[in-house]
Design a protein around this motif. Structure first.
Motif, mmCIF file in Angstrom:
data_model
loop_
_atom_site.group_PDB
_atom_site.id
_atom_site.type_symbol
_atom_site.label_atom_id
_atom_site.label_comp_id
_atom_site.label_asym_id
_atom_site.label_seq_id
_atom_site.Cartn_x
_atom_site.Cartn_y
_atom_site.Cartn_z
ATOM 1 N N ASP A 23 0.759 -1.229 -0.029
ATOM 2 C CA ASP A 23 -0.065 -0.109 -0.071
ATOM 3 C C ASP A 23 0.987 1.264 -0.109
ATOM 4 O O ASP A 23 1.965 1.193 0.051
ATOM 5 C CB ASP A 23 -0.996 0.038 1.391
ATOM 6 C CG ASP A 23 -0.304 0.018 2.500
ATOM 7 O OD1 ASP A 23 0.912 -0.248 2.461
ATOM 8 O OD2 ASP A 23 -0.904 0.307 3.579
ATOM 9 N N ASP A 24 0.212 2.543 0.018
ATOM 10 C CA ASP A 24 1.002 3.681 -0.064
ATOM 11 C C ASP A 24 0.794 4.423 1.190
ATOM 12 O O ASP A 24 0.379 5.642 1.372
ATOM 13 C CB ASP A 24 0.381 4.536 -1.185
ATOM 14 C CG ASP A 24 1.358 5.745 -1.676
ATOM 15 O OD1 ASP A 24 2.553 5.739 -1.308
ATOM 16 O OD2 ASP A 24 0.719 6.811 -2.068
ATOM 17 N N SER A 25 1.382 3.693 2.223
ATOM 18 C CA SER A 25 1.303 4.311 3.398
ATOM 19 C C SER A 25 2.754 4.251 4.363
ATOM 20 O O SER A 25 3.716 3.790 3.496
ATOM 21 C CB SER A 25 0.429 3.670 4.331
ATOM 22 O OG SER A 25 0.427 2.247 4.736
ATOM 23 N N HIS A 26 2.825 5.004 5.267
ATOM 24 C CA HIS A 26 4.095 5.011 6.014
ATOM 25 C C HIS A 26 4.505 3.616 6.546
ATOM 26 O O HIS A 26 3.729 2.924 7.193
ATOM 27 C CB HIS A 26 3.862 5.901 7.540
ATOM 28 C CG HIS A 26 3.891 7.311 7.177
ATOM 29 N ND1 HIS A 26 4.706 8.259 6.803
ATOM 30 C CD2 HIS A 26 2.657 8.281 7.133
ATOM 31 C CE1 HIS A 26 4.587 9.235 6.484
ATOM 32 N NE2 HIS A 26 3.191 9.358 6.729
ATOM 33 N N HIS A 27 5.606 3.081 5.939
ATOM 34 C CA HIS A 27 6.319 1.767 6.507
ATOM 35 C C HIS A 27 7.673 1.787 6.534
ATOM 36 O O HIS A 27 8.226 2.672 5.602
ATOM 37 C CB HIS A 27 5.530 0.830 5.682
ATOM 38 C CG HIS A 27 4.181 0.318 6.109
ATOM 39 N ND1 HIS A 27 3.806 0.082 7.154
ATOM 40 C CD2 HIS A 27 3.254 0.790 5.291
ATOM 41 C CE1 HIS A 27 2.378 -0.113 6.983
ATOM 42 N NE2 HIS A 27 2.145 0.227 6.053
ATOM 43 N N GLY A 28 8.289 1.146 7.136
ATOM 44 C CA GLY A 28 9.793 0.860 7.150
ATOM 45 C C GLY A 28 10.219 -0.421 7.485
ATOM 46 O O GLY A 28 9.412 -1.380 7.664
ATOM 47 N N ALA A 29 11.556 -0.505 7.314
ATOM 48 C CA ALA A 29 12.279 -1.847 7.313
ATOM 49 C C ALA A 29 13.667 -1.653 7.617
ATOM 50 O O ALA A 29 14.174 -0.507 7.536
ATOM 51 C CB ALA A 29 12.111 -2.817 6.111
ATOM 52 N N ALA A 30 14.470 -2.693 8.134
ATOM 53 C CA ALA A 30 15.937 -2.635 8.212
ATOM 54 C C ALA A 30 16.613 -3.579 7.645
ATOM 55 O O ALA A 30 15.915 -4.983 7.306
ATOM 56 C CB ALA A 30 16.282 -2.635 9.674
ATOM 57 N N ALA A 31 17.791 -3.718 7.261
ATOM 58 C CA ALA A 31 18.579 -4.626 6.587
ATOM 59 C C ALA A 31 20.061 -4.582 7.081
ATOM 60 O O ALA A 31 20.495 -3.481 7.263
ATOM 61 C CB ALA A 31 18.862 -4.631 5.008
#
Length: 131
Positions: A23-31
């Motif tokens: 979707d086109d909303s606020h989200h994040g991740a790490a690597a």
């Protein structure tokens, strides 16, 4: 440091955001890039009580521990509505966690002029008490 491996780490982080959150909303991740070349990714699950939420880095950090591998680079990204992805510098707690992997762990920080550009810095440059 191998720039190709660092670019692959950023790409893996972006790919997790895109596949986990279409979707086109606020989200994040790490690597995180491990010494053996493995790239681990993670994201933070939602919680009803924000005080018990964890950061995106927890999953790859714990995975590195489980695999008994040293972390050599870490990136955290946040996608805004509209698709712009910004670099999130590691918070103080994550800096402390990464410190056990040494002062030369590379961490992604945002470029001063453009927060969408990753700048890699040794942890010792962003954590005043290690070095």
């Amino acid at each position: 440091m191998d720039q190709t491996a660092l670019a692959a780490t950023v790409a893996a982080c972006e790919a997790l955001i895109d596949t986990r959150y279409p979707d086109d909303s606020h989200h994040g991740a790490a690597a995180m890039l491990l010494k053996n070349g493995t790239i681990l990714t993670g994201t933070a699950p939602d919680a009803f009580n924000p005080s018990v939420e964890v950061c995106h880095e927890i999953e790859p950090y714990c995975g590195a521990y489980r695999l008994d591998q040293r972390i050599i680079a870490s990136v955290c990204l946040h996608r805004e509505p509209g698709g712009r992805t910004i670099v999130l510098s590691p918070c103080g707690v994550c800096r402390e966690r990464l410190a056990v992997h040494g002062p030369d762990v590379l961490v992604a920080v945002a470029d001063r002029e453009d927060p969408t550009i990753v700048v890699w810095k040794p942890l010792k440059d962003v954590h005043p008490t290690i070095g």
